[in-house]
Structures are given as structure tokens and as C-alpha cells.
Scaffold this motif. Structure first.
Motif, PDB file in Angstrom:
ATOM      1  N   ILE A 117       0.852  -1.186   0.000  1.00 12.11           N
ATOM      2  CA  ILE A 117       0.000   0.000   0.000  1.00 12.11           C
ATOM      3  C   ILE A 117       0.890   1.240   0.000  1.00 12.11           C
ATOM      4  N   VAL A 118       0.697   2.108  -0.960  1.00 12.33           N
ATOM      5  CA  VAL A 118       1.505   3.319  -1.034  1.00 12.33           C
ATOM      6  C   VAL A 118       0.627   4.540  -0.778  1.00 12.33           C
ATOM      7  N   LEU A 119       1.119   5.440   0.090  1.00 15.66           N
ATOM      8  CA  LEU A 119       0.432   6.714   0.318  1.00 15.66           C
ATOM      9  C   LEU A 119       1.118   7.736  -0.559  1.00 15.66           C
ATOM     10  N   GLY A 120       0.391   8.326  -1.482  1.00 12.96           N
ATOM     11  CA  GLY A 120       1.046   9.252  -2.397  1.00 12.96           C
ATOM     12  C   GLY A 120       0.176  10.416  -2.814  1.00 12.96           C
TER      13      GLY A 120
ATOM     14  N   GLY B 202       1.421  18.044   3.213  1.00 15.45           N
ATOM     15  CA  GLY B 202       0.375  18.415   4.156  1.00 15.45           C
ATOM     16  C   GLY B 202      -1.006  17.894   3.820  1.00 15.45           C
ATOM     17  N   SER B 203      -1.099  16.929   2.919  1.00 13.48           N
ATOM     18  CA  SER B 203      -2.427  16.423   2.551  1.00 13.48           C
ATOM     19  C   SER B 203      -2.861  15.275   3.470  1.00 13.48           C
ATOM     20  N   GLY B 204      -1.944  14.790   4.298  1.00 13.51           N
ATOM     21  CA  GLY B 204      -2.308  13.758   5.268  1.00 13.51           C
ATOM     22  C   GLY B 204      -1.757  12.373   4.955  1.00 13.51           C
ATOM     23  N   LYS B 205      -0.728  12.291   4.137  1.00  7.77           N
ATOM     24  CA  LYS B 205      -0.157  10.976   3.791  1.00  7.77           C
ATOM     25  C   LYS B 205       0.385  10.257   5.027  1.00  7.77           C
ATOM     26  N   SER B 206       1.242  10.940   5.777  1.00  6.63           N
ATOM     27  CA  SER B 206       1.900  10.271   6.906  1.00  6.63           C
ATOM     28  C   SER B 206       0.902   9.946   8.019  1.00  6.63           C
ATOM     29  N   THR B 207      -0.023  10.865   8.263  1.00 10.40           N
ATOM     30  CA  THR B 207      -1.048  10.624   9.298  1.00 10.40           C
ATOM     31  C   THR B 207      -1.925   9.429   8.903  1.00 10.40           C
ATOM     32  N   THR B 208      -2.329   9.385   7.642  1.00 13.59           N
ATOM     33  CA  THR B 208      -3.157   8.273   7.172  1.00 13.59           C
ATOM     34  C   THR B 208      -2.356   6.968   7.196  1.00 13.59           C
TER      35      THR B 208
ATOM     36  N   VAL C  87       3.257  -0.978   4.133  1.00 14.57           N
ATOM     37  CA  VAL C  87       2.710   0.374   3.944  1.00 14.57           C
ATOM     38  C   VAL C  87       3.877   1.340   3.683  1.00 14.57           C
ATOM     39  N   VAL C  88       3.842   1.999   2.533  1.00 14.23           N
ATOM     40  CA  VAL C  88       4.939   2.871   2.117  1.00 14.23           C
ATOM     41  C   VAL C  88       4.480   4.333   2.099  1.00 14.23           C
ATOM     42  N   ASP C  89       5.178   5.174   2.858  1.00 15.14           N
ATOM     43  CA  ASP C  89       4.879   6.608   2.849  1.00 15.14           C
ATOM     44  C   ASP C  89       5.843   7.280   1.866  1.00 15.14           C
ATOM     45  N   THR C  90       5.363   8.271   1.134  1.00 20.37           N
ATOM     46  CA  THR C  90       6.218   8.906   0.125  1.00 20.37           C
ATOM     47  C   THR C  90       6.297  10.421   0.343  1.00 20.37           C
ATOM     48  N   PRO C  91       7.343  11.039  -0.220  1.00 24.07           N
ATOM     49  CA  PRO C  91       7.455  12.500  -0.118  1.00 24.07           C
ATOM     50  C   PRO C  91       6.506  13.179  -1.086  1.00 24.07           C
ATOM     51  N   ALA C  92       6.330  14.498  -0.882  1.00 24.51           N
ATOM     52  CA  ALA C  92       5.411  15.226  -1.748  1.00 24.51           C
ATOM     53  C   ALA C  92       6.073  15.602  -3.075  1.00 24.51           C
ATOM     54  N   ASN C  93       7.398  15.632  -3.078  1.00 21.41           N
ATOM     55  CA  ASN C  93       8.043  16.042  -4.332  1.00 21.41           C
ATOM     56  C   ASN C  93       8.237  14.849  -5.271  1.00 21.41           C
ATOM     57  N   ASP C  94       8.229  15.157  -6.539  1.00 24.55           N
ATOM     58  CA  ASP C  94       8.395  14.142  -7.567  1.00 24.55           C
ATOM     59  C   ASP C  94       9.857  13.696  -7.593  1.00 24.55           C
ATOM     60  N   SER C  95      10.143  12.570  -6.953  1.00 24.91           N
ATOM     61  CA  SER C  95      11.523  12.087  -6.886  1.00 24.91           C
ATOM     62  C   SER C  95      11.568  10.663  -7.425  1.00 24.91           C
TER      63      SER C  95
ATOM     64  N   LEU D 276      -2.762   2.229  -4.233  1.00 19.69           N
ATOM     65  CA  LEU D 276      -2.267   3.589  -4.001  1.00 19.69           C
ATOM     66  C   LEU D 276      -3.377   4.359  -3.304  1.00 19.69           C
ATOM     67  N   ILE D 277      -3.040   4.988  -2.180  1.00 17.09           N
ATOM     68  CA  ILE D 277      -4.020   5.812  -1.481  1.00 17.09           C
ATOM     69  C   ILE D 277      -3.568   7.263  -1.537  1.00 17.09           C
ATOM     70  N   THR D 278      -4.401   8.113  -2.101  1.00 14.44           N
ATOM     71  CA  THR D 278      -4.072   9.526  -2.258  1.00 14.44           C
ATOM     72  C   THR D 278      -5.003  10.385  -1.420  1.00 14.44           C
TER      73      THR D 278
END
Ligand code: ADP
Ligand code: MG
Length: 301
Positions: free
Chosen positions: A14-17, A22-28, A115-123, A136-138
């Protein structure tokens, strides 16, 4: 994992992206991790946001809080995907790839969910995570600015403009993944920090999102409300899923805690099943829409 076909017993990734901070990826992410651990699944977590490390700090806080209070809290097996340094882009990417794949190889057969948390920047690591996702959960904030990353809406209308930058990134990741092993990544978009007061603006956004869901093949979750409790949890590492009583948290649980818990459970109910049941996945995925959120909508903060 990259290259060869995915084994049917490998973990559900499961990827949070979202390209927006600040959209809530890490909290979710931390809420999903704890919900899955409480459901008895073996869960590993990976932080690819190596600059902010919010998920890592949250989990560290949780472990420390449990130790200091002498209580038992579920903790995932956690990894940080390190950023590499080097002279050339290809050299850096090769190192980051090797490090990341090493983590995935280690966890894939021993866990039910990763569960994978990702940064907000396109890397590079962010794109790689998207290409590896089963789900993918956005999380998006309920605003036109956030919607624009998915496709936005034409002036004043509810006609979507199907050219959002992030939606294109997801489409590319999906194509890449399908070429490798034929898996169609499931994409769930969840509105976060919803205002309790339903407004005309909220209705416009919702109908735009429903149109975008059809254009980009994502499923729209019920949403998570703006709640003070989500901000308060970080320092202790607690989540809305934990037993919140005087002994654990120092305060009595509130209606807001319970409502938050239901919202997270609604989201978990949308997830694909763990690997053992994966064979039937195509038929299981359009899970029944849970009713609890609607029942709670009238409860308020
Ligand atoms: N539903 C919510 N209600 C209130 N605050 C929230 C909610 N979701 C996230 N936050 C807060 O918003 C900030 C950003 O959330 P975070 O999960 O770090 O986002 P991201 O990982 O996408 O950058 C944090 O301070 C977090 O506590
Ligand atoms: Mg984050």
C-alpha cells in the motif's frame, strides 16, 4: 521484486502518495498501519520521505510512549529508504533502487501488508513506490488546488479537465507495472480534513471528483474529517484506533476519537485482501460501502 513476476504470496503493498505536502499521507499511513496490526496482520512500514521522516518519527514516538507508560502498543517493523549521494543521476538512482529493492525483498514474503509513505516532491523513490503499489491511497485536501493535481475543473463548471500532473504520474506508474506483471494497481482517493459543515463548495468538489474518478479509474473513499485529535496524536504516537482511556492517554475518549476511528475503518474496508485471499481479488475489490461514516456525519466534533 522488480523485473520478475510477483509471487502470489507476496505482501500487499500500500503506497500513500500525492504530490502535495500536508495532505495527510503520513497521518493516514500510521492509522492504516495500526488498524491492520490490530486486525492481526503482519505489517511492515517503509518511509521513503527521507527528508521529513514524519512516519518514522511518529513510529518512534509511539514506541517511546509505550515504553515510558509501560503499555503495549502495536509497532510495525519499520524501514527507512535512504537517499543516495553521488556524482551522476544514474549512479544515485542505481544506489537508491538497490537499497529500496533490498528492503522490499526482505519484507515481501514475511508480511501481509507493507505500507509505504512517500514524499510530496516528484523524486525517483516516489515514482518507484508508485510503480510497485498494489494499492495507491491519495489523500487530498478538499480544495480546488488539490483537485488540480488530479485534473481540476473547468471555470465554474463541473466538467473535469483530465490533464492533472499527478494523475499523469499515476497513469505512467500503472502502465509500467502492467508491463512488468500485468497487475492493475488499485487507486483510492480519500478527501482529508473535511469540514464538518457541508457547503456548496464541498458539493462542487465532490461532483468534480466523481467525474475524475471515472476518467482516471480511481475509487473515491468516504473521507476523513478535520479533527484536532489527528494533530494531537503525533507526539505520543497514538492513533484513533488505540484504546484511549485515562490510563493510556490521560484523558477520556471523546465522540471525536470514536468518529475518527470509524472513518479510518471505512478506509481499511476498501483495501484489497491480504495475499492468501488474493486469487479472488478482482471480485472482492469493489467492497461494500460502509455505512458508519454516514451515521456519524450528524455527530460532529
Ligand atoms: N484529518 C485531519 N485533521 C486535522 N489535522 C490533520 C488531519 N490530517 C492531517 N492533519 C495534520 O496536517 C499536517 C500534515 O499532515 P501529514 O500527514 O504530515 O501530511 P503529509 O504527509 O501529506 O505531508 C499534520 O500536522 C497533521 O497532524
Ligand atoms: Mg508526510
Amino acid at each position: 521484486m522488480a523485473g520478475g513476476p510477483k509471487s502470489p504470496t507476496s505482501a500487499h503493498l500500500i503506497v500513500l502518495g500525492n504530490e502535495k505536502g500536508g495532505s495527510g499521507k503520513s497521518t493516514t499511513a500510521v492509522h492504516l498501519i495500526v488498524a491492520l496490526l490490530k486486525a492481526g496482520y503482519r505489517v511492515a512500514s517503509v518511509d521513503t520521505d527521507s527528508r521529513q521522516l514524519s512516519l518514522t518519527r511518529y513510529i518512534e514516538n509511539r514506541a517511546r510512549f509505550a515504553r515510558e507508560r509501560g503499555i503495549l502498543l502495536e509497532i510495525p517493523t519499520h524501514y527507512v529508504a535512504r537517499l543516495a549521494a553521488g556524482q551522476t543521476v544514474s549512479g544515485i538512482e542505481a544506489q537508491e533502487f538497490a537499497n529500496y529493492v533490498d528492503i522490499i525483498d526482505r519484507v515481501e514474503s514475511d508480511f501481509d501488508y507493507v505500507v509505504v509513505d512517500t514524499p510530496a516532491n516528484d523524486s525517483y523513490l516516489m515514482r518507484l513506490s508508485h510503480a510497485m503499489a498494489d494499492t495507491l491511497i491519495t489523500p487530498i485536501n478538499d480544495s480546488l488546488v488539490d483537485l488540480d493535481l488530479l485534473g481540476g475543473v473547468a471555470d465554474g463548471g463541473d466538467q473535469p479537465n483530465p490533464a492533472g500532473h499527478y494523475a499523469e504520474l499515476v497513469a505512467a506508474a500503472r502502465r509500467q507495472r502492467q508491463q512488468v506483471d500485468g497487475v492493475l494497481m488499485d487507486w483510492i482517493v480519500v478527501r482529508n480534513r473535511l469540514s464538518m459543515l457541508s457547503s456548496r463548495n464541498q458539493q462542487t468538489l465532490l461532483s468534480a471528483l466523481e467525474s475524475l474518478a471515472a476518467v482516471h479509474s480511481f475509487r473515491l473513499a468516504n473521507g476523513i474529517s478535520e479533527r484536532v485529535v489527528f494533530r494531537q496524536f503525533f507526539a505520543s504516537g497514538l492513533t484513533a484506533l488505540d484504546t484511549l482511556d485515562l490510563a493510556t492517554q490521560g484523558v477520556e475518549p471523546t465522540i471525536s476519537h470514536l468518529a475518527a476511528r470509524h472513518e479510518i475503518r471505512d478506509l481499511v474496508a476498501m483495501l484489497g485482501p491480504p495475499p492468501a485471499e488474493r486469487v479472488e481479488r478482482a471480485t472482492v475489490l469493489p467492497a461494500a460501502v460502509p455505512q458508519s461514516r454516514r451515521q456519524l456525519a450528524s455527530v460532529g466534533e
